[in-house]
Design a protein around this motif. Structure first.
Motif, PDB file in Angstrom:
ATOM      1  N   ARG A 188      13.174 -96.301 -62.762  1.00  0.00           N
ATOM      2  CA  ARG A 188      13.533 -95.644 -61.405  1.00  0.00           C
ATOM      3  C   ARG A 188      14.255 -94.411 -61.619  1.00  0.00           C
ATOM      4  NH1 ARG A 188      17.072 -99.396 -62.615  1.00  0.00           N
ATOM      5  NH2 ARG A 188      19.443 -99.056 -62.285  1.00  0.00           N
ATOM      6  N   GLU A 189      14.390 -93.503 -60.653  1.00  0.00           N
ATOM      7  CA  GLU A 189      15.010 -92.304 -60.906  1.00  0.00           C
ATOM      8  C   GLU A 189      16.730 -92.629 -61.094  1.00  0.00           C
ATOM      9  OE1 GLU A 189      15.353 -87.864 -58.494  1.00  0.00           O
ATOM     10  OE2 GLU A 189      14.325 -89.677 -57.528  1.00  0.00           O
ATOM     11  N   LYS A 242      12.600 -87.586 -61.417  1.00  0.00           N
ATOM     12  CA  LYS A 242      11.367 -87.499 -60.355  1.00  0.00           C
ATOM     13  C   LYS A 242      10.278 -86.603 -61.386  1.00  0.00           C
ATOM     14  CE  LYS A 242       8.743 -89.448 -57.375  1.00  0.00           C
ATOM     15  NZ  LYS A 242       8.701 -91.032 -57.267  1.00  0.00           N
ATOM     16  N   LEU A 267       7.271 -91.450 -64.142  1.00  0.00           N
ATOM     17  CA  LEU A 267       7.825 -91.442 -62.639  1.00  0.00           C
ATOM     18  C   LEU A 267       7.329 -90.464 -61.869  1.00  0.00           C
ATOM     19  CD1 LEU A 267      10.058 -93.028 -61.365  1.00  0.00           C
ATOM     20  CD2 LEU A 267      11.691 -91.728 -61.955  1.00  0.00           C
ATOM     21  N   ALA A 391       5.250 -95.280 -62.024  1.00  0.00           N
ATOM     22  CA  ALA A 391       6.474 -95.949 -61.166  1.00  0.00           C
ATOM     23  C   ALA A 391       6.555 -94.810 -59.908  1.00  0.00           C
ATOM     24  CB  ALA A 391       7.405 -95.969 -62.033  1.00  0.00           C
TER      25      ALA A 391
END
Length: 391
Positions: A188-189, A242, A267, A391
């Motif tokens: 995740r970021e 991101k 991501l 993701a």
């Protein structure tokens, strides 16, 4: 678990004594086929394979295991480590030396006692843990000793796994898959590489405790963003953003049997590494299809390079296509999938094939497969797809 020092908790060797005796017997057959009179084993992975002891005390000077037809194997070790060798190995015949400069004299005396002072004796000259000075010290004591290079001998036997070894490797792969899934689910970021490593280690520990705590995870290559341009990079406090790539190479291990995987993710979107990964997937599929008993290691390597050639991007691949796995998979002298390699694949071999490609701007990205050679071809040991995770 068998043990020779029952008063010391948590010692012993992981396989039955009969398994080590089988391995020693097969190595002795290889010694005879190579027209050698004996073998001096010094590589740590090979010591562990033949005796149970991992050779870790041998940083000071070699801990050779001397294997002679018709005789029990003899360990020549530092006196300080004798109790550990007796606790963790199945070898009863142990001779000790005290100081580093004593090694040559003591080891030579054991070879002389076995009548080998003028015989053809194999040494692992191309492996770690044996320095030219060690060989020179022996030669000075035994000037008529015929030293022969037997670097590949033990590894050629160890390449084919027994059912017991495969049980360990399958257990380790289940844990490796846990690590990969944790990597994917935790991406995740803002997460750091070190936070990711900690999450994976915790997941492995939780799963391993259910299986008796015998499986552990090795340090992982976890890299985010621009840091995916580093080979073999250790995790840091760097955070993923991101639309950046993420690289993972991880392996769980059971009693020294490591089973690794390369898995990558993006991501968001990242066109350059996504394209690279697509090519790596095609290469892996070609390599897996080429793995079968009777195929040469060079032919398998060539199958992957042909895909790269057709793509016009053969310069993206800068390494070998794979290598044998088992105890200490980084041992020098192991079977290698590389151009021109003549080793023949056999049923029961296990191979790691990490296809890591380099983009024009330097990203290292790709995928891989860990396989067992069966009569029908390659059995993929992992249950996590080799496709790109988004993701």
């Amino acid at each position: 678990m068998a043990t020779k020092c029952s008063a010391i908790p948590l010692t012993g060797f992981p396989f039955p004594r009969s398994e080590y005796e089988r391995r020693q017997h097969e190595v002795l057959e290889a010694v005879a086929s190579a027209r050698l009179d004996a073998l001096v084993v010094s590589a740590h992975g090979h010591l562990r394979y033949l005796s149970g002891y991992d050779g870790s005390g041998g940083y000071f000077a070699p801990f050779p295991l001397i294997v002679v037809p018709g005789r029990p194997p003899t360990y020549v070790i530092r006196e300080y480590d004798e109790q550990a060798v007796r606790a963790y190995s199945c070898v009863n015949e142990i001779v000790t030396y005290t100081q580093q400069h004593d090694f040559g004299k003591v080891c030579a005396e054991v070879l002389r006692r076995h009548g080998l002072q003028s015989k053809r004796v194999g040494f692992e000259l191309g492996c770690w843990s044996l320095a030219p000075a060690d060989v020179g010290a022996l030669q000075a004591q035994l000037p008529e000793l015929k030293i022969c290079d037997a670097t590949r001998l033990v590894s050629s036997v160890a390449a084919v796994k027994s059912g017991l070894e495969l049980e360990f490797m399958r257990d380790a792969m289940r844990m490796t898959d846990v690590a990969v899934r944790t990597f994917q689910n935790s991406l995740r970021e803002g997460v750091t590489e070190l936070e990711m490593a900690a999450a994976m280690a915790a997941a492995i520990e939780a799963e391993a405790s259910k299986a008796g705590g015998e499986v552990s995870m090795t340090p992982s290559n976890i890299l985010f963003g621009e840091r995916t341009k580093l080979p073999h990079g250790a995790p840091t406090q760097h955070r993923i953003k991101k639309n950046e790539p993420a690289f993972l190479e991880v392996g769980a291990s059971k009693h020294g049997y490591m089973v690794g995987l390369v898995r990558c993710a993006v991501l968001g979107r990242h066109a350059e590494t996504e394209s690279l990964h697509g090519l790596a997937e095609d290469v892996i599929e070609a390599l897996v299809a080429a793995v079968k008993p009777g195929a040469s290691a060079g032919a398998v390597d060539a199958a992957g390079r042909e895909v790269l050639k057709r793509s016009g991007r053969q310069g993206a691949f800068r390494q070998r296509s794979g290598y044998q796995t088992g105890i200490n998979w980084t041992e020098r002298g192991d079977l290698s999938l590389e151009p021109g390699a003549e080793d023949i694949l056999k049923t029961g071999m296990t191979l790691h094939m990490p296809n890591i490609l380099c983009s024009e701007s330097g990203y290292l990205f790709g995928t891989g497969a860990h396989v067992l050679v069966t009569e029908r071809g390659a059995e993929i040991l992992s249950r996590t797809p080799h496709t790109l995770y988004r993701a």
